[in-house]
Enzyme design. Structure first.
Site, PDB file in Angstrom:
ATOM      1  N   LYS A   1       0.855  -1.191   0.000  1.00 35.17           N
ATOM      2  CA  LYS A   1       0.000   0.000   0.000  1.00 35.17           C
ATOM      3  C   LYS A   1       0.893   1.243   0.000  1.00 35.17           C
ATOM      4  O   LYS A   1       1.001   1.950   1.003  1.00 35.17           O
ATOM      5  CB  LYS A   1      -0.942  -0.038   1.202  1.00 35.17           C
ATOM      6  CG  LYS A   1      -1.915  -1.213   1.133  1.00 35.17           C
ATOM      7  CD  LYS A   1      -2.765  -1.344   2.363  1.00 35.17           C
ATOM      8  CE  LYS A   1      -3.904  -0.347   2.386  1.00 35.17           C
ATOM      9  NZ  LYS A   1      -4.917  -0.626   1.362  1.00 35.17           N
TER      10      LYS A   1
HETATM   11  N1  PMP Z   1      -6.371  -3.993  -3.277  1.00 33.22           N
HETATM   12  C1  PMP Z   1      -6.185  -2.686  -3.055  1.00 33.22           C
HETATM   13  C2  PMP Z   1      -5.673  -1.842  -4.188  1.00 33.22           C
HETATM   14  C3  PMP Z   1      -6.465  -2.119  -1.811  1.00 33.22           C
HETATM   15  O1  PMP Z   1      -6.270  -0.813  -1.596  1.00 33.22           O
HETATM   16  C4  PMP Z   1      -6.986  -2.942  -0.780  1.00 33.22           C
HETATM   17  C5  PMP Z   1      -7.325  -2.355   0.545  1.00 33.22           C
HETATM   18  N2  PMP Z   1      -6.276  -2.446   1.433  1.00 33.22           N
HETATM   19  C6  PMP Z   1      -7.152  -4.316  -1.037  1.00 33.22           C
HETATM   20  C7  PMP Z   1      -6.830  -4.806  -2.301  1.00 33.22           C
HETATM   21  C8  PMP Z   1      -7.646  -5.250   0.023  1.00 33.22           C
HETATM   22  O2  PMP Z   1      -6.633  -5.532   0.953  1.00 33.22           O
HETATM   23  P1  PMP Z   1      -6.975  -5.863   2.461  1.00 33.22           P
HETATM   24  O3  PMP Z   1      -7.925  -6.992   2.434  1.00 33.22           O
HETATM   25  O4  PMP Z   1      -5.677  -6.225   3.070  1.00 33.22           O
HETATM   26  O5  PMP Z   1      -7.574  -4.652   3.046  1.00 33.22           O
END
Ligand code: PMP
Length: 324
Positions: free
Chosen positions: A160
């Site tokens: 991220k």
């Molecule tokens: N893809 C992106 C681009 C995201 O920003 C997120 C949110 N964090 C996710 C997938 C989902 O990840 P997570 O389940 O760890 O929140």
């Protein structure tokens, strides 16, 4: 992300708990100009019956965060355990009794012009009341974006990284302008990568299928939660493989997963109904399992949860749900 601005939040910034309005950064901060930060998103769910706030997999989130900070050579001088403790204290100081979103942010903090980085790093943890990110009760209408997902050799999508979210912002904005609820990214190979802010799964021939993380998708924690629940509780075969765009149009079910979106059914994609345009039964089962697991209703998954207000004396029923 909206919250009650009348009420000043307490945030963790500069190594202390301070009011949000005092947590300020300088206009020349490196990360502001060049996107050199790494953030996280963590959810805590309030369970009214148990009067408890359950933080979901905070350790895994902080482990991912620290690992991904390493990509940008940002040092967070705390262990995942210490970061979980800061987060719990932050929620207690804010006395949250509602669903909460936690936003840790680590960044290059030097105040100067020049893109090359140095070892000046800082981090903050912000937590705020947070309801539904997308209203997915009746299912979402998703659209394939004209923007391609960033390549690992440009900016790694598995982390991220703040600057990478320009890619998501462009796709998300385009999707909303076109009347869609959320964008679906293809990667440079033309395969489905993920949503602008979430991972994606489809159901075909009774299998749950999701792009491998090497397709330029974030290594989602909700994604891994869903894989585990689907395998263990529903006995489903989960396949991680490349997904063609046209498979989105012929599959039986489609859903987004993510910390902010939760489990969000997709009932239309590019103006085509997903199967009969109704929320499919596998999606519904996953939604229910996710809801129960994240609110402390499934003892087998209590190890995913860290309670914010653990007091077995005032809440004897809590022990029942927490002992696995
Ligand atoms: N893809 C992106 C681009 C995201 O920003 C997120 C949110 N964090 C996710 C997938 C989902 O990840 P997570 O389940 O760890 O929140």
């Amino acid at each position: 992300m909206k919250f009650d601005t009348d009420r000043d939040l307490i945030v963790y910034f500069g190594g202390q708990f301070i009011p949000l309005h005092e947590a300020r950064i300088g206009i020349l901060t490196h990360a502001l100009h060049y996107g050199t930060g790494v953030f996280e998103g963590i959810r805590a769910h309030w369970d009214e019956k148990q009067e408890e706030l359950f933080v979901l997999r905070p350790r895994e989130h902080y482990e991912r965060w620290k690992r991904n900070c390493g990509i940008l050579r940002i040092d967070v001088p705390k262990s995942p355990e210490e970061l979980v403790a800061i987060t719990i204290e932050l929620m207690q100081l804010n006395s949250f009794r509602t669903n909460v979103y936690v936003r840790p942010l680590a960044y290059k903090s030097a105040e100067r012009i020049g893109v090359s980085t140095d070892d000046q790093d800082a981090f903050a943890v912000i937590a705020m009341p947070f309801g539904e990110y997308l209203d997915s009760k009746n299912g979402l209408h998703a659209g394939v974006s004209s923007w391609r997902r960033i390549e690992d050799n440009a900016i790694p999508a598995r982390a991220k990284i703040c600057g990478a979210y320009v890619n998501s912002a462009l796709a998300s904005d385009e999707a909303h302008q076109c009347g869609f609820d959320e964008a679906i990214f293809l990667n440079e190979n033309g395969h489905v990568a993920e949503g602008a802010t979430c991972n994606i799964f489809m159901v075909r021939n009774g299998q749950l299928i999701t792009p491998a993380v090497t397709e330029n998708a974030l290594e989602g924690i909700t994604r891994s939660t869903v894989i585990e629940l689907a395998q263990r509780e529903l006995g489903l075969t989960v396949v991680e493989r490349a997904i063609d765009r046209s498979e989105l149009y012929v599959c039986d079910e489609l859903l987004f997963t993510g910390t902010a979106v939760g489990i969000a059914p997709i009932v239309r994609v590019d103006h085509r109904p997903v199967k009969d345009g109704e929320i499919g039964w596998i999606t519904q089962r996953i939604q229910q399992l996710y809801f129960d697991a994240t609110r402390g209703h499934l003892p087998a998954y209590s190890h995913w949860l860290t309670p914010v207000y653990p007091s077995s004396i005032s809440h004897p029923q809590k022990l029942v749900s927490l002992v696995g």
